[in-house]
Scaffold this motif. Structure first.
Motif, mmCIF file in Angstrom:
data_model
loop_
_atom_site.group_PDB
_atom_site.id
_atom_site.type_symbol
_atom_site.label_atom_id
_atom_site.label_comp_id
_atom_site.label_asym_id
_atom_site.label_seq_id
_atom_site.Cartn_x
_atom_site.Cartn_y
_atom_site.Cartn_z
ATOM 1 N N GLY A 1 23.508 48.333 60.760
ATOM 2 C CA GLY A 1 22.975 48.589 61.733
ATOM 3 C C GLY A 1 22.044 47.697 62.509
ATOM 4 O O GLY A 1 21.599 46.912 61.097
ATOM 5 N N PRO A 2 21.857 47.316 63.700
ATOM 6 C CA PRO A 2 20.772 46.184 63.772
ATOM 7 C C PRO A 2 19.640 46.592 63.560
ATOM 8 O O PRO A 2 19.291 47.838 63.035
ATOM 9 C CB PRO A 2 21.225 46.317 65.529
ATOM 10 C CG PRO A 2 21.511 47.349 65.865
ATOM 11 C CD PRO A 2 22.456 48.309 64.696
ATOM 12 N N ASN A 3 18.426 45.543 63.671
ATOM 13 C CA ASN A 3 17.091 45.902 63.320
ATOM 14 C C ASN A 3 16.593 47.205 64.290
ATOM 15 O O ASN A 3 16.990 46.988 65.472
ATOM 16 C CB ASN A 3 16.337 44.924 63.705
ATOM 17 C CG ASN A 3 16.334 43.680 62.591
ATOM 18 O OD1 ASN A 3 16.911 43.919 61.402
ATOM 19 N ND2 ASN A 3 16.440 42.377 62.781
ATOM 20 N N ALA B 1 17.704 50.366 63.692
ATOM 21 C CA ALA B 1 18.570 51.280 63.736
ATOM 22 C C ALA B 1 18.217 52.333 62.854
ATOM 23 O O ALA B 1 18.655 53.588 63.104
ATOM 24 C CB ALA B 1 20.108 50.733 63.396
ATOM 25 N N HIS C 1 22.426 43.765 55.564
ATOM 26 C CA HIS C 1 22.791 42.960 56.761
ATOM 27 C C HIS C 1 23.925 41.745 56.495
ATOM 28 O O HIS C 1 24.678 41.384 57.471
ATOM 29 C CB HIS C 1 21.373 42.229 57.317
ATOM 30 C CG HIS C 1 20.634 42.924 58.029
ATOM 31 N ND1 HIS C 1 19.250 43.275 57.528
ATOM 32 C CD2 HIS C 1 20.773 43.479 59.551
ATOM 33 C CE1 HIS C 1 18.703 44.184 58.626
ATOM 34 N NE2 HIS C 1 19.435 43.953 59.747
ATOM 35 N N ALA D 1 27.686 53.178 60.017
ATOM 36 C CA ALA D 1 27.046 52.522 61.037
ATOM 37 C C ALA D 1 26.040 53.308 61.743
ATOM 38 O O ALA D 1 26.271 54.431 62.194
ATOM 39 C CB ALA D 1 28.035 51.767 61.917
ATOM 40 N N HIS E 1 22.903 53.452 65.006
ATOM 41 C CA HIS E 1 22.422 52.761 66.130
ATOM 42 C C HIS E 1 21.204 53.613 66.797
ATOM 43 O O HIS E 1 21.612 54.814 67.023
ATOM 44 C CB HIS E 1 23.488 52.472 67.398
ATOM 45 C CG HIS E 1 23.415 51.409 68.158
ATOM 46 N ND1 HIS E 1 22.671 50.314 68.165
ATOM 47 C CD2 HIS E 1 23.385 51.971 69.572
ATOM 48 C CE1 HIS E 1 22.437 49.705 69.331
ATOM 49 N NE2 HIS E 1 22.895 50.599 70.191
ATOM 50 N N TYR F 1 26.864 45.809 67.040
ATOM 51 C CA TYR F 1 26.093 44.859 65.903
ATOM 52 C C TYR F 1 27.032 43.909 65.309
ATOM 53 O O TYR F 1 26.835 42.700 65.354
ATOM 54 C CB TYR F 1 26.090 45.940 64.614
ATOM 55 C CG TYR F 1 25.490 45.477 63.502
ATOM 56 C CD1 TYR F 1 24.270 44.616 63.580
ATOM 57 C CD2 TYR F 1 26.118 45.480 62.081
ATOM 58 C CE1 TYR F 1 23.654 44.109 62.435
ATOM 59 C CE2 TYR F 1 25.447 44.989 61.036
ATOM 60 C CZ TYR F 1 24.234 43.954 61.198
ATOM 61 O OH TYR F 1 23.698 43.689 60.249
ATOM 62 N N GLU G 1 26.610 39.573 65.620
ATOM 63 C CA GLU G 1 26.588 38.749 64.561
ATOM 64 C C GLU G 1 27.686 37.576 64.562
ATOM 65 O O GLU G 1 27.399 36.258 64.287
ATOM 66 C CB GLU G 1 26.778 39.514 63.201
ATOM 67 C CG GLU G 1 25.989 40.421 62.746
ATOM 68 C CD GLU G 1 25.254 39.911 61.552
ATOM 69 O OE1 GLU G 1 25.914 39.413 60.590
ATOM 70 O OE2 GLU G 1 24.223 40.252 61.330
#
Length: 258
Positions: free
Chosen positions: A41-43, A45, A214, A228, A230, A253, A257
């Protein structure tokens, strides 16, 4: 040999809030015993927050956490360790003023069976236990690929070697479930490939691995299943191909990237 539980870890309706911020929201998922399960997950998350909930650092405001079928929500980290849960950290937790092998021996302190009275009145037995612990620490350092550095001060090791040293220390507790928080963070391509091989070897030896990471190449190469996240919610859960091709995951996500 007894048949292992189907789920090494089961999370149901898990939530936690910090002030008005809901870091984890009504999250449910399972980790099958004997698998490598990644959390992505993104930062922001909620990945590390989730790990801290599972390891007892945080107490959930709602929901249930079960470890090998036992309800462990809110249980302190030392009790969870005795039940077979261990972890590594995103930021190294290594004693730099100690030798590498002594760092690994710290991880086995619960199994030493030593105390003040035993140390005072049974020195031969204590020395034998210490020797056994040291031998196991050396074996674990060989297993993770830093056996040649056993006598060196931790401060003399490269960053990549320190990452593997911390994994050896976590393995010294003989975990049934190992949580790894960003094991490839700060590593170059060669070191990341070594970590990938090591994760596979750990799983092949029967330890369930939950991986927060990541590096998507590492995640896709080593994972059996992926969760995943979010904004603290479950976005997707499934095999690598299923999650990699999920439109919501791509938008939240993987697409960023790429």
């Amino acid at each position: 040999m007894s048949t292992p539980a189907a789920d090494a870890l089961k999370v149901e309706g898990l939530s936690i809030a910090f002030g008005g911020v809901k870091a984890i929201q009504d999250l449910s998922f399972e980790v099958r015993a004997g698998t490598v399960h990644a959390i992505i997950g993104p930062n922001g998350a909620g990945k590390t927050t989730l790990i801290n909930l599972v390891t007892g650092i945080y107490r959930p405001t709602a929901g249930r956490i079960a470890l090998f079928g036992r309800d462990v929500g809110g249980m302190p980290p030392e009790k969870l360790a005795r039940l077979g849960l261990s972890r590594t950290f995103q930021n190294l937790q290594v004693c730099m003023n100690m030798s590498a092998v002594d760092n690994v021996m710290i991880g086995a302190h619960m199994s030493l069976g030593t105390g003040l009275l035993r140390g005072m009145f049974r020195p031969p037995a204590l020395r034998r236990v210490d020797a056994e612990c040291r031998a196991r620490a050396h074996a674990l350092m060989d297993f993770v690929g830093v056996g040649a550095d056993a006598k060196a001060q931790a401060s003399q090791l490269s960053y990549g070697a320190l990452k593997r040293l911390e994994i050896a220390r976590a393995l010294a507790t003989s975990p049934r479930l190992l949580l790894m928080d960003e094991p490839a963070a700060g590593l170059n391509h060669t070191e990341t490939a070594q970590i990938e091989v090591l994760i596979r070897r750990i799983a092949e030896n029967g330890t369930t691995v939950v991986l927060v990471e990541h590096d998507m190449k590492l995640v896709m190469g080593v994972s059996d299943r992926i969760l995943a996240l979010h904004y603290g919610r479950r976005l997707a859960l499934g095999g690598t191909a299923e999650v990699r091709n999920d439109p919501e995951v791509i938008a939240a996500y993987l697409g960023a990237e790429a």
